[in-house]
Scaffold this motif. Structure first.
Motif, PDB file in Angstrom:
ATOM      1  N   UNK A  18       7.667  -1.554  27.143  1.00 45.13           N
ATOM      2  CA  UNK A  18       7.432  -0.751  26.015  1.00 45.13           C
ATOM      3  C   UNK A  18       7.375  -1.474  24.809  1.00 45.13           C
ATOM      4  N   UNK A  19       7.855  -2.599  24.656  1.00 46.68           N
ATOM      5  CA  UNK A  19       7.785  -3.245  23.359  1.00 46.68           C
ATOM      6  C   UNK A  19       6.291  -3.944  23.260  1.00 46.68           C
ATOM      7  N   UNK A  60       1.905 -11.424  30.693  1.00 45.57           N
ATOM      8  CA  UNK A  60       1.992 -12.182  32.109  1.00 45.57           C
ATOM      9  C   UNK A  60       3.378 -12.388  32.624  1.00 45.57           C
ATOM     10  N   UNK A  61       4.452 -12.554  31.781  1.00 41.47           N
ATOM     11  CA  UNK A  61       5.730 -12.978  32.369  1.00 41.47           C
ATOM     12  C   UNK A  61       6.208 -11.682  32.788  1.00 41.47           C
ATOM     13  N   UNK A  62       6.074 -10.333  31.911  1.00 43.05           N
ATOM     14  CA  UNK A  62       6.680  -8.889  32.339  1.00 43.05           C
ATOM     15  C   UNK A  62       5.955  -8.693  33.715  1.00 43.05           C
ATOM     16  N   UNK A  63       4.581  -8.677  33.875  1.00 41.39           N
ATOM     17  CA  UNK A  63       4.012  -8.027  34.974  1.00 41.39           C
ATOM     18  C   UNK A  63       4.123  -8.936  36.375  1.00 41.39           C
ATOM     19  N   UNK A  64       4.337 -10.217  36.178  1.00 43.42           N
ATOM     20  CA  UNK A  64       4.941 -11.048  37.407  1.00 43.42           C
ATOM     21  C   UNK A  64       6.013 -10.673  37.822  1.00 43.42           C
ATOM     22  N   UNK A  65       7.096 -10.429  36.738  1.00 43.10           N
ATOM     23  CA  UNK A  65       8.434  -9.969  37.182  1.00 43.10           C
ATOM     24  C   UNK A  65       8.485  -8.380  37.820  1.00 43.10           C
ATOM     25  N   UNK A  66       7.576  -7.677  37.216  1.00 48.03           N
ATOM     26  CA  UNK A  66       7.820  -6.248  37.686  1.00 48.03           C
ATOM     27  C   UNK A  66       6.947  -6.393  39.183  1.00 48.03           C
ATOM     28  N   UNK A  67       6.227  -7.089  39.442  1.00 48.00           N
ATOM     29  CA  UNK A  67       5.593  -7.537  40.880  1.00 48.00           C
ATOM     30  C   UNK A  67       6.754  -7.587  41.953  1.00 48.00           C
ATOM     31  N   UNK A  68       7.534  -8.623  41.465  1.00 52.03           N
ATOM     32  CA  UNK A  68       8.867  -8.673  42.570  1.00 52.03           C
ATOM     33  C   UNK A  68       9.634  -7.576  42.481  1.00 52.03           C
ATOM     34  N   UNK A  69      10.062  -6.939  41.441  1.00 52.27           N
ATOM     35  CA  UNK A  69      10.777  -5.665  41.383  1.00 52.27           C
ATOM     36  C   UNK A  69      10.253  -4.438  42.163  1.00 52.27           C
ATOM     37  N   UNK A  70       8.645  -4.364  41.926  1.00 50.35           N
ATOM     38  CA  UNK A  70       8.195  -3.258  42.408  1.00 50.35           C
ATOM     39  C   UNK A  70       8.437  -3.461  44.162  1.00 50.35           C
ATOM     40  N   UNK A  71       7.939  -4.781  44.526  1.00 48.38           N
ATOM     41  CA  UNK A  71       7.789  -5.161  46.206  1.00 48.38           C
ATOM     42  C   UNK A  71       9.166  -4.951  46.556  1.00 48.38           C
ATOM     43  N   UNK A 104       3.475  -2.455  24.654  1.00 44.95           N
ATOM     44  CA  UNK A 104       2.777  -1.307  24.051  1.00 44.95           C
ATOM     45  C   UNK A 104       2.768  -1.079  22.644  1.00 44.95           C
ATOM     46  N   UNK A 105       4.018  -1.243  22.128  1.00 46.05           N
ATOM     47  CA  UNK A 105       4.079  -0.918  20.571  1.00 46.05           C
ATOM     48  C   UNK A 105       3.555  -2.090  19.965  1.00 46.05           C
ATOM     49  N   UNK A 106       3.736  -3.522  20.221  1.00 49.39           N
ATOM     50  CA  UNK A 106       3.253  -4.542  19.665  1.00 49.39           C
ATOM     51  C   UNK A 106       1.558  -4.496  19.743  1.00 49.39           C
ATOM     52  N   UNK A 107       1.021  -4.046  20.888  1.00 48.69           N
ATOM     53  CA  UNK A 107      -0.384  -3.836  21.063  1.00 48.69           C
ATOM     54  C   UNK A 107      -0.908  -2.952  20.134  1.00 48.69           C
ATOM     55  N   UNK A 108      -0.495  -1.807  20.153  1.00 43.71           N
ATOM     56  CA  UNK A 108      -0.678  -0.590  19.086  1.00 43.71           C
ATOM     57  C   UNK A 108      -0.822  -1.272  17.606  1.00 43.71           C
ATOM     58  N   UNK A 109       0.332  -1.840  17.288  1.00 45.73           N
ATOM     59  CA  UNK A 109       0.357  -2.581  15.886  1.00 45.73           C
ATOM     60  C   UNK A 109      -0.663  -3.543  15.709  1.00 45.73           C
ATOM     61  N   UNK A 110      -0.738  -4.383  16.442  1.00 44.00           N
ATOM     62  CA  UNK A 110      -2.083  -5.260  16.456  1.00 44.00           C
ATOM     63  C   UNK A 110      -3.359  -4.967  16.571  1.00 44.00           C
ATOM     64  N   UNK A 111      -3.597  -3.669  16.644  1.00 43.76           N
ATOM     65  CA  UNK A 111      -4.928  -3.209  16.969  1.00 43.76           C
ATOM     66  C   UNK A 111      -5.349  -2.943  15.574  1.00 43.76           C
TER      67      UNK A 111
END
Length: 245
Positions: free
Chosen positions: A160-161, A186-197, A163-170
């Motif tokens: 969520x952070x 990169x860190x968040x989505x590699x972590x989410x990969x392990x969580x989702x699996x 997404x907000x930061x990306x919108x601000x940086x837009x």
């Protein structure tokens, strides 16, 4: 009797493991199929001047802006994801499958611009690095005995952070903020990969055997993994992508 009980228990455990493994395998099959479809579509569109020109219109000043088709292709995948998430109970399994295939193709079309922005060799290199990172985290998620639930909720908050930061940086156009967002991404989505699996493995161990429900859960899980992979790839491309000059 005790022996019978033990045998039954072991059989049950064995059956659960087989069901779980086949469910996980199905999820990965759908996810890889969708990725292959997106990659093929992106390559066909991205390497054809006629097709890529459908996404842009040339302005009188000689610049390029997105065409109506370009805008549709950009926002349609988001609408499909929301439809698949919020209407999952009311939808038929066949509709879920069709939407996932359509989503994969549209994502491929919207990603085709990377072939105009980056060299093909750097795109391929980034794809291989992504596959390696994704594969390692998938194995971690599947084999670890640590409960990743708390870890998952922290990562979702971080998402969520982002997404907000990306919108601000837009609006800010800060290259240093963009760099920070990419690293955290990169860190968040590699972590989410392990969580989702791990979540997918647990769903499989429940041993749900209903055809329609199982298919819908499979497609939804495959979509989650697809998004994990795609986001890792896009964030890494900011580091490893060599510009096409």
């Amino acid at each position: 009797n005790m022996n019978n009980f033990e045998n039954n228990y072991l059989n049950e455990q064995g059956n659960t493991r087989v069901l779980s493994n086949s469910f996980v395998a199905n999820v990965f099959l759908w996810m890889f199929g969708a990725l292959a479809l997106s990659a093929l579509t992106a390559y066909i569109f991205g390497t054809s001047e006629n097709l890529i020109s459908l996404l842009f219109t040339v302005t009188p000043q000689g610049g390029a802006r997105m065409s109506l088709f370009g805008w549709i292709v950009t926002f349609a995948p988001l609408i499909i994801v929301m439809t698949m998430s919020f209407r999952v109970n009311k939808m038929k399994a066949s509709s879920m499958m069709a939407l996932f295939v359509l989503y994969s193709v549209l994502m491929g079309v919207s990603l085709s611009f990377i072939f105009t922005a980056f060299t093909s060799s750097s795109i391929f290199k980034t794809f291989i690095i992504t596959a390696g990172m994704f594969g390692i985290m998938a194995i971690v998620g599947y084999t670890t005995n640590t409960d990743l639930t708390k870890f998952g909720s922290i990562l979702l908050m971080a998402l969520v952070g982002i997404i907000i930061a990306t919108l601000v940086n837009f609006f800010m156009h800060s290259s240093s903020l963009d760099f920070i967002i990419s690293i955290i991404g990169v860190i968040v989505f590699t972590g989410l990969t392990a969580y989702d699996v791990q979540t997918i493995k647990r769903i499989g161990m429940m041993g749900i055997n209903e055809g329609e429900t199982m298919t819908k859960i499979t497609i939804h899980a495959a979509l989650n993994l697809y998004l994990d992979f795609l986001n890792i790839f896009l964030y890494l491309l900011r580091f490893f992508g060599n510009n096409n000059d």
